[in-house]
Design a protein around this motif. Structure first.
Motif, PDB file in Angstrom:
ATOM      1  N   GLY A 174      38.115  30.967  28.126  1.00  0.00           N
ATOM      2  CA  GLY A 174      37.570  31.846  27.106  1.00  0.00           C
ATOM      3  C   GLY A 174      36.945  33.098  27.665  1.00  0.00           C
ATOM      4  O   GLY A 174      36.430  33.946  26.916  1.00  0.00           O
ATOM      5  N   MET A 175      36.961  33.260  28.957  1.00  0.00           N
ATOM      6  CA  MET A 175      36.483  34.458  29.650  1.00  0.00           C
ATOM      7  C   MET A 175      37.116  34.479  31.030  1.00  0.00           C
ATOM      8  O   MET A 175      37.633  33.460  31.504  1.00  0.00           O
ATOM      9  N   ALA A 176      37.085  35.631  31.663  1.00  0.00           N
ATOM     10  CA  ALA A 176      37.554  35.761  33.037  1.00  0.00           C
ATOM     11  C   ALA A 176      36.653  36.747  33.758  1.00  0.00           C
ATOM     12  O   ALA A 176      36.297  37.795  33.195  1.00  0.00           O
ATOM     13  N   ILE A 177      36.287  36.401  34.975  1.00  0.00           N
ATOM     14  CA  ILE A 177      35.425  37.260  35.786  1.00  0.00           C
ATOM     15  C   ILE A 177      36.165  37.566  37.084  1.00  0.00           C
ATOM     16  O   ILE A 177      36.395  36.676  37.911  1.00  0.00           O
ATOM     17  N   LEU A 178      36.581  38.807  37.228  1.00  0.00           N
ATOM     18  CA  LEU A 178      37.257  39.267  38.434  1.00  0.00           C
ATOM     19  C   LEU A 178      36.215  39.788  39.415  1.00  0.00           C
ATOM     20  O   LEU A 178      35.411  40.657  39.067  1.00  0.00           O
ATOM     21  N   GLY A 206      28.474  50.001  33.950  1.00  0.00           N
ATOM     22  CA  GLY A 206      28.312  49.136  32.796  1.00  0.00           C
ATOM     23  C   GLY A 206      29.518  49.004  31.904  1.00  0.00           C
ATOM     24  O   GLY A 206      29.454  48.287  30.903  1.00  0.00           O
ATOM     25  N   THR A 207      30.646  49.633  32.273  1.00  0.00           N
ATOM     26  CA  THR A 207      31.819  49.585  31.388  1.00  0.00           C
ATOM     27  C   THR A 207      32.805  48.486  31.763  1.00  0.00           C
ATOM     28  O   THR A 207      33.652  48.126  30.940  1.00  0.00           O
ATOM     29  N   SER A 208      32.728  47.938  32.976  1.00  0.00           N
ATOM     30  CA  SER A 208      33.727  46.943  33.390  1.00  0.00           C
ATOM     31  C   SER A 208      33.199  45.514  33.360  1.00  0.00           C
ATOM     32  O   SER A 208      33.978  44.568  33.519  1.00  0.00           O
ATOM     33  N   ALA A 209      31.907  45.334  33.173  1.00  0.00           N
ATOM     34  CA  ALA A 209      31.327  43.988  33.147  1.00  0.00           C
ATOM     35  C   ALA A 209      30.030  44.032  32.356  1.00  0.00           C
ATOM     36  O   ALA A 209      29.389  45.082  32.227  1.00  0.00           O
ATOM     37  N   ALA A 210      29.649  42.876  31.826  1.00  0.00           N
ATOM     38  CA  ALA A 210      28.393  42.774  31.096  1.00  0.00           C
ATOM     39  C   ALA A 210      27.223  43.108  32.014  1.00  0.00           C
ATOM     40  O   ALA A 210      27.195  42.728  33.190  1.00  0.00           O
ATOM     41  N   ALA A 211      26.243  43.807  31.472  1.00  0.00           N
ATOM     42  CA  ALA A 211      25.080  44.216  32.259  1.00  0.00           C
ATOM     43  C   ALA A 211      24.357  43.014  32.854  1.00  0.00           C
ATOM     44  O   ALA A 211      23.858  43.067  33.983  1.00  0.00           O
ATOM     45  N   ARG A 245      37.148  44.477  30.732  1.00  0.00           N
ATOM     46  CA  ARG A 245      37.040  44.694  29.281  1.00  0.00           C
ATOM     47  C   ARG A 245      35.996  43.721  28.741  1.00  0.00           C
ATOM     48  O   ARG A 245      36.321  42.713  28.113  1.00  0.00           O
ATOM     49  N   PRO A 246      34.707  43.993  29.002  1.00  0.00           N
ATOM     50  CA  PRO A 246      33.676  43.005  28.665  1.00  0.00           C
ATOM     51  C   PRO A 246      33.631  42.635  27.189  1.00  0.00           C
ATOM     52  O   PRO A 246      33.285  41.502  26.855  1.00  0.00           O
ATOM     53  N   ALA A 247      33.998  43.541  26.294  1.00  0.00           N
ATOM     54  CA  ALA A 247      34.004  43.206  24.869  1.00  0.00           C
ATOM     55  C   ALA A 247      35.019  42.121  24.542  1.00  0.00           C
ATOM     56  O   ALA A 247      34.903  41.446  23.514  1.00  0.00           O
ATOM     57  N   GLN A 254      32.998  44.894  41.302  1.00  0.00           N
ATOM     58  CA  GLN A 254      33.381  45.199  42.682  1.00  0.00           C
ATOM     59  C   GLN A 254      32.193  44.906  43.584  1.00  0.00           C
ATOM     60  O   GLN A 254      31.064  45.288  43.280  1.00  0.00           O
ATOM     61  N   ILE A 255      32.462  44.217  44.687  1.00  0.00           N
ATOM     62  CA  ILE A 255      31.422  43.961  45.681  1.00  0.00           C
ATOM     63  C   ILE A 255      31.826  44.614  46.991  1.00  0.00           C
ATOM     64  O   ILE A 255      32.945  44.412  47.480  1.00  0.00           O
ATOM     65  N   GLU A 256      30.949  45.450  47.511  1.00  0.00           N
ATOM     66  CA  GLU A 256      31.155  46.125  48.794  1.00  0.00           C
ATOM     67  C   GLU A 256      30.169  45.543  49.793  1.00  0.00           C
ATOM     68  O   GLU A 256      28.962  45.487  49.534  1.00  0.00           O
TER      69      GLU A 256
END
Length: 304
Positions: A174-178, A206-211, A245-247, A254-256
């Protein structure tokens, strides 16, 4: 799951062994995470090295060194890891498919090529012109067909595989976290300060994942004693922007990782601290997953 042998027919070099990329499959996926290491590839085709003016050490300056090994535990954890075997200097899948510099090629580019992006201007398009520190890769112009073969034979199958992993995860949970995994030079500073972060968490402001997800990721790393920045100077590239697409319950972070934590940037050899960092990443992912698993706190994020 991996790049199949049929994909290598476009190339005159078989050094990828029929696997320009692969998925380390957990067998049974137990968490709604997909991990991706697009820049840690370190197989350099001989035909590519002959085209290059750089030696075998200098051309590696664009790698996200050993990031695939830092996160190789995630299959035990119950998440798939997609990793590249081809190097970033050869093809960058963290770009649009046709961000190409016409000055690099003999012959006209297709009309749909994006030749005017900031990344192309900086020499860092889909087929890069430069590696780190503005070092030119190629001795001569490349045939256009060479670039297009890399895009058709590797870039498009790579993204098709990533889309499948994300879609499967979304259906199952029901969700996916990349988690898009990268490394950065040790001398990177946060703009306007002298801070050299150990980690940067990017969510495209804040546009690619929930805050909440980004906040927790930062706090977990800080609790381990690391210095962490959010979105500065790296907010995330094409992959984070394209898949987040958090909605819709699709989150991309992204982790650096600061390379100075785990390699000698002169020799590119691992430091003794590599094992400690890898252990910390296991603890970080475990804690982040525990937060996500708290459905009452987290599931509303899919509706934001």
């Amino acid at each position: 799951m991996a790049g199949g042998d049929d994909q290598t027919e476009l190339f005159d070099d078989k050094s990828f062994g029929g696997k320009p990329f692969e998925v380390i499959d957990p067998g049974v996926q137990r968490v709604p995470f997909v991990f991706n290491s697009p820049h840690s590839g370190r197989i350099y085709p001989q035909s590519f090295l002959r085209q290059s003016r750089l030696d075998g050490h200098a051309i590696r300056r664009s790698e996200d060194h050993y990031v695939d090994e830092i996160f190789d535990f995630v299959s035990d954890f119950g998440a798939p890891l997609l990793l590249a075997h081809f190097p970033r200097a050869y093809l960058d899948v963290n770009r649009e498919p046709y961000e190409l510099d016409p000055r690099m090629f003999d012959g006209p580019l297709p009309p749909h090529a994006n030749t005017g992006s900031v990344r192309v201007a900086g020499g860092l398009g889909t087929v890069p012109r430069l590696v780190a520190e503005n070092m030119e890769i190629y001795r001569h112009r490349l045939p256009v067909d060479d670039a297009l073969a890399r895009i058709e034979g590797i870039y498009k199958p790579y993204h098709a595989c990533l889309r499948r992993l994300i879609a499967h995860t979304h259906v199952a949970f029901g969700m996916a976290i990349l988690i898009d995994c990268h490394s950065m030079p040790a001398n990177i500073r946060v703009t306007g300060s002298t801070q050299r972060p150990d980690f940067i968490i990017g969510d495209r402001y804040g546009t690619s994942a929930a805050a909440e997800l980004s906040r927790v990721a930062v706090e977990l790393l800080e609790a381990m004693g690391y210095t962490v920045s959010r979105n500065k100077p790296y907010a995330g590239g094409f992959i984070t922007e394209h898949y987040g697409r958090p909605a819709r319950g699709l989150h991309a972070l992204q982790i650096e990782i600061n390379r100075g934590l785990y390699i000698d940037e002169g020799t590119l050899l691992k430091k003794p601290a590599f094992a400690h960092l890898a252990a910390d990443m296991r603890a970080f992912v475990t804690a982040l997953a525990a937060h996500v698993d708290d459905a009452a706190a987290y599931m509303p994020l899919a509706a934001e």
